[in-house]
Design an enzyme around this catalytic site. Structure first.
Site, PDB file in Angstrom:
ATOM      1  CE1 TYR A 266       2.979  50.890  41.264  1.00  0.00           C
ATOM      2  CE2 TYR A 266       4.859  49.420  41.547  1.00  0.00           C
ATOM      3  CZ  TYR A 266       4.286  50.551  40.981  1.00  0.00           C
ATOM      4  OH  TYR A 266       5.026  51.332  40.134  1.00  0.00           O
TER       5      TYR A 266
ATOM      6  CB  SER B 285       6.717  49.010  37.523  1.00  0.00           C
ATOM      7  OG  SER B 285       7.567  48.825  38.648  1.00  0.00           O
TER       8      SER B 285
END
Length: 244
Positions: A152, A139
């Site tokens: 995250y 990501s």
């Protein structure tokens, strides 16, 4: 060998990036073995293609035995595994002082341990083959931390370390590694956010400017469809409208 006839295992294949990638690669002639918790969706997807081209098994990537069985299904059916796409992931964003510890643990179990289970399942096969390709969905959050993304992003930073370590260790075995690092993508990922206000904010952001899962699938196909001597170690892609 390009994408055609390659044996590809994909986790998190029932929706979003995994689903789009499965359709993309199957359309290019790959042989697929798909894993996800929602078996009914996998069955529907497999029915879109020729019998025997797309196999599936209910898979929870937080259970090592599930991931091992999925990889073994590919090996036993097709005789090899050319690509392992560790795609399953969760993104229940929250501020650290909200103390959503159980959500942190789920992210660690899925986003880090799930990837490691995939590597553990496929690595002996690829070493024996003297070749293979491990791809993991990372990501933009593996590069940038923002409020509510600390845990995250931590899981995605961990993937950067794991995948580059894998790359360095497996040079002699000709095992390629690729991280696919998207920004905002229009998927169901926002649905894992438990806070209703933050979930709605992310939903609007994804639907407002997010790129499509098919755009990410194109990046995966590009990485696979390179000469065996070429390693595409990371593809970082964002919507043009995304600043960070």
């Amino acid at each position: 060998m390009t994408v055609q006839n390659k044996v590809v295992v994909i986790t998190g294949a029932s929706s979003g990036i995994g689903l789009a990638t499965a359709r993309k690669l199957a359309g290019m002639g790959a042989k697929l073995v798909l894993g996800a918790r929602r078996e009914d969706r996998l069955k529907q997807l497999a029915a879109e293609f020729d019998s025997g081209q797309v196999l599936y098994a209910k898979t929870d990537v937080t259970v090592r035995e599930d991931v091992t069985k999925l990889v073994n299904l590919a090996q036993e059916t097709f005789g090899r595994v050319d690509v392992m796409f560790n795609n399953a992931g969760l993104m229940p964003l929250s501020l650290l002082d909200e103390l959503k510890v159980s959500e942190w643990e789920k992210m660690i179990d899925t986003n880090i341990k799930g990837v490691l289970y995939g590597i553990a399942a496929v690595l002996p096969i690829m070493i024996n083959q003297k070749g293979g390709h491990v791809i993991t969905t990372d990501s933009v959050a593996g590069h940038i931390v923002r409020p509510s993304t600390a845990v995250y992003a931590g899981t995605k930073y961990a993937i950067q370390a794991i995948m580059d370590g894998l790359r360095q260790e497996q040079v002699e075995n000709h095992i390629r590694t690729t991280m696919i690092s998207p920004g905002v993508v229009n998927t169901e990922l926002y649905s894992t956010i438990s806070g209703s206000d933050r979930r709605e904010e992310m939903r609007k952001q994804e639907q407002g400017m997010g790129i499509q899962p098919e755009d990410v699938a194109n990046a995966v196909a590009y990485a696979i469809d390179q000469p065996e001597a070429v390693g595409i170690n990371e593809i970082l892609l964002r919507p043009v409208a995304q600043q960070h």
